[in-house]
Write a protein that holds these residues in place. Structure first.
Motif, mmCIF file in Angstrom:
data_model
loop_
_atom_site.group_PDB
_atom_site.id
_atom_site.type_symbol
_atom_site.label_atom_id
_atom_site.label_comp_id
_atom_site.label_asym_id
_atom_site.label_seq_id
_atom_site.Cartn_x
_atom_site.Cartn_y
_atom_site.Cartn_z
ATOM 1 N N ASP A 90 0.817 -1.219 0.000
ATOM 2 C CA ASP A 90 0.000 0.000 0.000
ATOM 3 C C ASP A 90 0.847 1.265 0.000
ATOM 4 N N ASP A 111 -2.160 -4.998 6.616
ATOM 5 C CA ASP A 111 -2.336 -4.922 5.163
ATOM 6 C C ASP A 111 -3.752 -5.347 4.789
ATOM 7 N N ASN A 149 0.238 5.881 0.592
ATOM 8 C CA ASN A 149 -0.130 4.978 1.702
ATOM 9 C C ASN A 149 -1.496 5.331 2.304
ATOM 10 N N ILE A 153 -6.293 2.096 0.195
ATOM 11 C CA ILE A 153 -5.646 1.477 -0.970
ATOM 12 C C ILE A 153 -5.590 -0.033 -0.771
#
Length: 202
Positions: A90, A111, A149, A153
């Motif tokens: 990301d 994540d 970031n 995303i």
């Protein structure tokens, strides 16, 4: 063969599309011109159209060899993974014409590995800010500015622009091997030049 600017300019041309207007119809028609239709689905004006927009841009400029063509974000991600152009990190800093997939259900912990539900194309990246052009963003094709970031995303699709064949450099010419001639009695410069198909000056 491929230019990031060409793809981005095509995405810019779609800005102003809105649910049901002529530009939206243009996106749908371009997407449906790609045959066979991915998974056999012909896009309608009532379908979500974010993935169709980035796909239509690739179709319009002839870049279907380096972009996954789909109208589903999840299927687009799967195809990108199989093509070896998926970036899971990301915090990756994308390049113009890369695609960003979002998961609006990301809880911000670790994540994100959920299903993507939106996609857009990177227009510019500057000072940690990413400008993205997205179809079907609140029913329109418009820009969104996010930070590197950004929480939502899901990952990136990074077409292989840098792996296209480069022009073959011209070979360095080999200097001619000099001809050595020993002057004979009775020679003149004119006669020698004529015998060797050159000029007196040379």
């Amino acid at each position: 063969k491929y230019s990031r600017e060409v793809y981005v300019n095509q995405m810019r041309s779609f800005i102003g599309a809105a649910d049901g207007n002529a530009k939206h119809r243009e996106i749908v028609d371009i997407y449906n011109s790609y045959l066979p239709h991915p998974r056999g689905h012909k896009l309608t004006m009532n379908d979500a159209w974010c993935a169709a927009t980035v796909s239509a841009s690739a179709i319009a400029v002839g870049y279907t060899a380096i972009y996954p063509i789909e109208c589903s974000c999840t299927q687009m991600m799967k195809i990108a993974q199989s093509m070896g152009i998926w970036q899971e990190n990301d915090a990756y800093v994308p390049k113009p014409a890369d695609l960003i997939l979002y998961d609006w259900e990301d809880d911000g912990k670790g994540d994100c590995t959920g299903q993507p539900n939106h996609v857009g194309a990177v227009e510019t990246v500057s000072n940690g800010k990413i400008t993205v052009i997205e179809g079907n963003y609140d029913g329109k094709c418009q820009r969104r500015v996010i930070t590197v970031n950004y929480r939502y995303i899901r990952g990136f699709i990074c077409p292989k622009y840098n792996e296209q064949p480069q022009p073959t450099p011209e070979p360095t010419p080999t200097p001619p091997t000099p001809t050595i001639y020993v002057v004979q009695k009775g020679d003149t410069l004119t006669k020698i030049a004529k015998d060797f198909n050159t000029t007196v000056d040379a």
